[in-house]
Design a protein around this motif. Structure first.
Motif, PDB file in Angstrom:
ATOM      1  N   ASP A  44      35.308  41.127  25.946  1.00  0.00           N
ATOM      2  CA  ASP A  44      36.504  41.061  25.381  1.00  0.00           C
ATOM      3  C   ASP A  44      36.337  39.789  24.569  1.00  0.00           C
ATOM      4  O   ASP A  44      36.274  38.544  25.162  1.00  0.00           O
ATOM      5  N   PRO A  45      36.676  40.038  23.256  1.00  0.00           N
ATOM      6  CA  PRO A  45      36.501  38.739  22.255  1.00  0.00           C
ATOM      7  C   PRO A  45      37.353  37.661  22.834  1.00  0.00           C
ATOM      8  O   PRO A  45      37.083  36.249  22.585  1.00  0.00           O
TER       9      PRO A  45
ATOM     10  N   VAL B 230      28.505  36.532  37.400  1.00  0.00           N
ATOM     11  CA  VAL B 230      27.861  37.329  36.453  1.00  0.00           C
ATOM     12  C   VAL B 230      28.897  38.648  36.115  1.00  0.00           C
ATOM     13  O   VAL B 230      28.892  39.286  37.211  1.00  0.00           O
ATOM     14  N   ALA B 231      29.261  38.843  34.876  1.00  0.00           N
ATOM     15  CA  ALA B 231      30.222  39.910  34.736  1.00  0.00           C
ATOM     16  C   ALA B 231      30.489  40.172  33.438  1.00  0.00           C
ATOM     17  O   ALA B 231      30.383  39.373  32.717  1.00  0.00           O
ATOM     18  N   ARG B 232      31.198  41.501  33.291  1.00  0.00           N
ATOM     19  CA  ARG B 232      31.882  41.638  31.735  1.00  0.00           C
ATOM     20  C   ARG B 232      33.018  40.868  31.876  1.00  0.00           C
ATOM     21  O   ARG B 232      33.839  40.770  32.906  1.00  0.00           O
ATOM     22  N   LEU B 233      33.225  40.365  30.598  1.00  0.00           N
ATOM     23  CA  LEU B 233      34.286  39.433  30.319  1.00  0.00           C
ATOM     24  C   LEU B 233      35.620  40.335  29.962  1.00  0.00           C
ATOM     25  O   LEU B 233      35.396  40.588  28.826  1.00  0.00           O
ATOM     26  N   THR B 234      36.353  40.529  31.028  1.00  0.00           N
ATOM     27  CA  THR B 234      37.594  41.663  30.932  1.00  0.00           C
ATOM     28  C   THR B 234      38.745  41.041  31.648  1.00  0.00           C
ATOM     29  O   THR B 234      38.442  40.325  32.608  1.00  0.00           O
ATOM     30  N   GLU B 235      39.620  41.539  31.489  1.00  0.00           N
ATOM     31  CA  GLU B 235      41.127  41.382  32.308  1.00  0.00           C
ATOM     32  C   GLU B 235      40.631  41.646  33.589  1.00  0.00           C
ATOM     33  O   GLU B 235      41.231  40.784  34.553  1.00  0.00           O
ATOM     34  N   GLN B 236      40.186  42.674  33.985  1.00  0.00           N
ATOM     35  CA  GLN B 236      39.954  43.132  35.387  1.00  0.00           C
ATOM     36  C   GLN B 236      39.199  41.985  36.305  1.00  0.00           C
ATOM     37  O   GLN B 236      39.593  41.671  37.402  1.00  0.00           O
ATOM     38  N   LYS B 237      38.079  41.421  35.429  1.00  0.00           N
ATOM     39  CA  LYS B 237      37.347  40.426  36.187  1.00  0.00           C
ATOM     40  C   LYS B 237      37.805  38.930  36.221  1.00  0.00           C
ATOM     41  O   LYS B 237      37.513  38.286  36.994  1.00  0.00           O
ATOM     42  N   PHE B 238      38.703  38.647  35.092  1.00  0.00           N
ATOM     43  CA  PHE B 238      39.106  36.950  34.963  1.00  0.00           C
ATOM     44  C   PHE B 238      40.404  36.907  34.729  1.00  0.00           C
ATOM     45  O   PHE B 238      40.768  35.781  33.997  1.00  0.00           O
ATOM     46  N   TYR B 239      41.255  37.844  34.937  1.00  0.00           N
ATOM     47  CA  TYR B 239      42.726  37.465  34.516  1.00  0.00           C
ATOM     48  C   TYR B 239      43.132  36.312  35.216  1.00  0.00           C
ATOM     49  O   TYR B 239      44.266  35.692  34.309  1.00  0.00           O
ATOM     50  N   PHE B 240      43.127  36.060  36.284  1.00  0.00           N
ATOM     51  CA  PHE B 240      43.618  34.726  36.956  1.00  0.00           C
ATOM     52  C   PHE B 240      43.206  33.541  36.118  1.00  0.00           C
ATOM     53  O   PHE B 240      43.988  32.642  36.068  1.00  0.00           O
ATOM     54  N   PHE B 241      41.769  33.572  35.830  1.00  0.00           N
ATOM     55  CA  PHE B 241      41.306  32.414  35.118  1.00  0.00           C
ATOM     56  C   PHE B 241      42.015  32.086  33.598  1.00  0.00           C
ATOM     57  O   PHE B 241      42.478  31.229  33.190  1.00  0.00           O
TER      58      PHE B 241
END
Length: 511
Positions: free
Chosen positions: A371-372, A332-343
């Motif tokens: 992030d769109p 559960v997270a805001r979809l941003t570079e910080q949270k999901f850059y690796f994916f």
């Protein structure tokens, strides 16, 4: 009794005033200060909406752009009544809500343009309220992130606010990557336009990379009596230069942070989690709550462009109502570079993790907006992979169900000042799978309360992410006693505000 003032952009102690973890901290810390018998007042912008049912307290008149501005101070009711806590909002027509959680603006062509304007008006109004004595005699002013740091600029440089120097100023960094950088001159959203009467001390205020700009995050670090990062490991990280994408550190402010540390002003204190008054959600309603949320979003005009995807998600969820998956990984997270850059940078690694999950009849549930580009990436992945369920929206009931019914919580953040999600997951006895960085390093222990990955290079990190994820599933599949022990350890560990507040009083507040 000591008198505190919290100044921030978010406050989750009042309704509809939260975008991220800062809102949680500004909600929880005052409650624990009040338990110690001290008084706390919390002030945030009204965003042209939060004052509507408030109690008008006073007009605030001050100079900006060579003209008189009038803002209004309102007292508002908190979600929970606590002794010695008063919540305020400041209303001015130019302090508008933005598109991000009805709080922040996103100005892609000129970063921080609109937010700079509204937080300059907000901070000047707060300075005027302090000067007028609207908050009484203050002992400590605790400011959060760049949105509040103009207060330090005013009390240091503005002749009208010299009286503000009497109390102690504490500055908390929640996210160093967002710094509030704007030009000194030649722009409507520039320092000189809003304070034409001031001689600017460029050296003390400038951004290390853009010397013709002020950096408001740097202003907070340079001018506060105490500077606080929200975990001990994040403090160590930010004193080192960033080397993206392998490492996100001081983001050009490492020298300022090193200096604050050398002067004995920088402290790393872990945020905590709330273990009382938890919103209760019964087990067994995960899929029902997903479908309920999807139906609600389908009726929302602003979500119409996602209608096809929401229907696709509903169809996918219905498959699991009768045939429950054996294992649920969630995020559960805001979809941003910080949270999901690796994916997003390495989709093949994410796909490998989904393939490994399929072998144990497992699914990955992700809930979030942001992030769109990241939203689009995860929508594509959902169409492509049957066992990836992406609920592209926000629902408190569904979030509670996800935390309650997951088997493994996934948090592969590129960097993490503290992180609250892993604490909430562990509170429910869910092991976490995390990138060993910042606050995640301080809260999740590999093979003890969860699983972690790291590496020196980017490639090494991604390789270890896939390998250690598979290793976590191996433990669940083949070593039930160990899995049970890790679950029990996760549930037992406590990150309490009582403990953090002891450190706040000793190091930050020094009363």
């Amino acid at each position: 009794m000591n008198n505190f003032l919290f100044v921030a952009a978010e406050n989750d102690a009042i309704p509809n005033c939260k975008a991220g973890g800062m809102g949680d901290v500004v909600r929880d810390v005052p409650r624990h200060i009040s338990k110690r018998g001290d008084k706390v007042q919390v002030v945030v912008p009204s965003y042209s909406r939060l004052h509507k049912n408030g109690l008008f307290r006073t007009n605030l008149n001050f100079q900006l752009r060579g003209t008189v501005y009038t803002a209004e101070l309102y007292e508002v009711v908190g979600k929970k009544e606590c002794p010695n806590i008063v919540h305020y909002v400041i209303h001015h027509p130019e302090i508008e809500e933005g598109g991000i959680a009805h709080i922040y603006h996103d100005d892609p062509t000129e970063p921080f343009y609109t937010d700079f304007i509204k937080y300059v008006i907000f901070c000047t109004a707060v300075a005027e309220a302090i000067k007028m004595g609207a908050f009484g005699n203050l002992d400590v002013v605790h400011m959060h992130d760049w949105h509040a740091s103009a207060l330090l600029f005013l009390k240091t440089y503005h002749p009208s606010y010299k009286d503000l120097k009497k109390m102690r100023y504490v500055y908390s960094i929640h996210n160093l990557a967002i710094q509030g950088i704007r030009p000194f001159y030649d722009n409507y959203a520039s320092v000189h336009n809003w304070f034409p009467e001031l001689q600017l001390d460029h050296e003390a205020l400038k951004d290390p990379r853009y010397e013709d700009c002020i950096n408001l995050m740097a202003v907070g670090i340079r001018l506060a009596d105490a500077v606080h990062t929200v975990s001990p490991s994040y403090k160590e990280d930010v004193m080192l230069p960033s080397a993206r994408p392998e490492f996100v550190g001081g983001e050009s402010l490492e020298k300022d942070l090193q200096q604050a540390n050398n002067e004995g002003r920088l402290f790393g204190i872990l945020n905590a989690s709330n273990y009382n008054d938890i919103r209760k959600q019964d087990k067994g309603f995960l899929y029902r709550n997903t479908v309920k949320a999807l139906f609600r979003w389908l009726q929302d005009e602003s979500k119409k462009y996602k209608a096809d995807f929401l229907a696709h998600t509903g169809e996918k969820i219905m498959l699991y109502v009768d045939e429950r998956p054996k294992f649920i990984v969630s995020s559960v997270a805001r979809l941003t570079e910080q949270k999901f850059y690796f994916f997003k940078r390495s989709p093949e690694a994410f796909e490998e993790m989904l393939a490994r999950l399929r072998k144990i009849d497992g699914i990955f549930m992700l809930l979030g907006t942001g992030d769109p580009g990241y939203e689009e990436f995860f929508r594509e992945m959902s169409y492509k992979h049957k066992n990836f369920v992406f609920t592209n929206g926000q629902s408190e009931d569904l979030i509670d169900s996800i935390y309650l019914e997951s088997d493994l919580y996934c948090m592969p953040s590129l960097f993490e000042p503290c992180g609250i999600s892993q604490m909430l997951a562990m509170r429910n006895g869910n092991p976490c799978f995390v990138h060993h960085t910042g606050g995640l390093k301080d809260t999740v222990e590999h093979h003890v309360t969860g699983f972690a990955f790291d590496g020196v290079t980017y490639d090494e990190k991604v390789k270890n992410m896939v390998k250690n994820f598979s290793e976590a599933l191996d433990v669940w599949e083949n070593d039930k006693p160990k899995w049970k022990k890790i679950k029990a350890n996760a549930k037992k560990v406590r990150f309490t505000w009582e403990k953090s507040l002891d450190a706040y009083y000793e190091k930050l507040y020094v009363l």
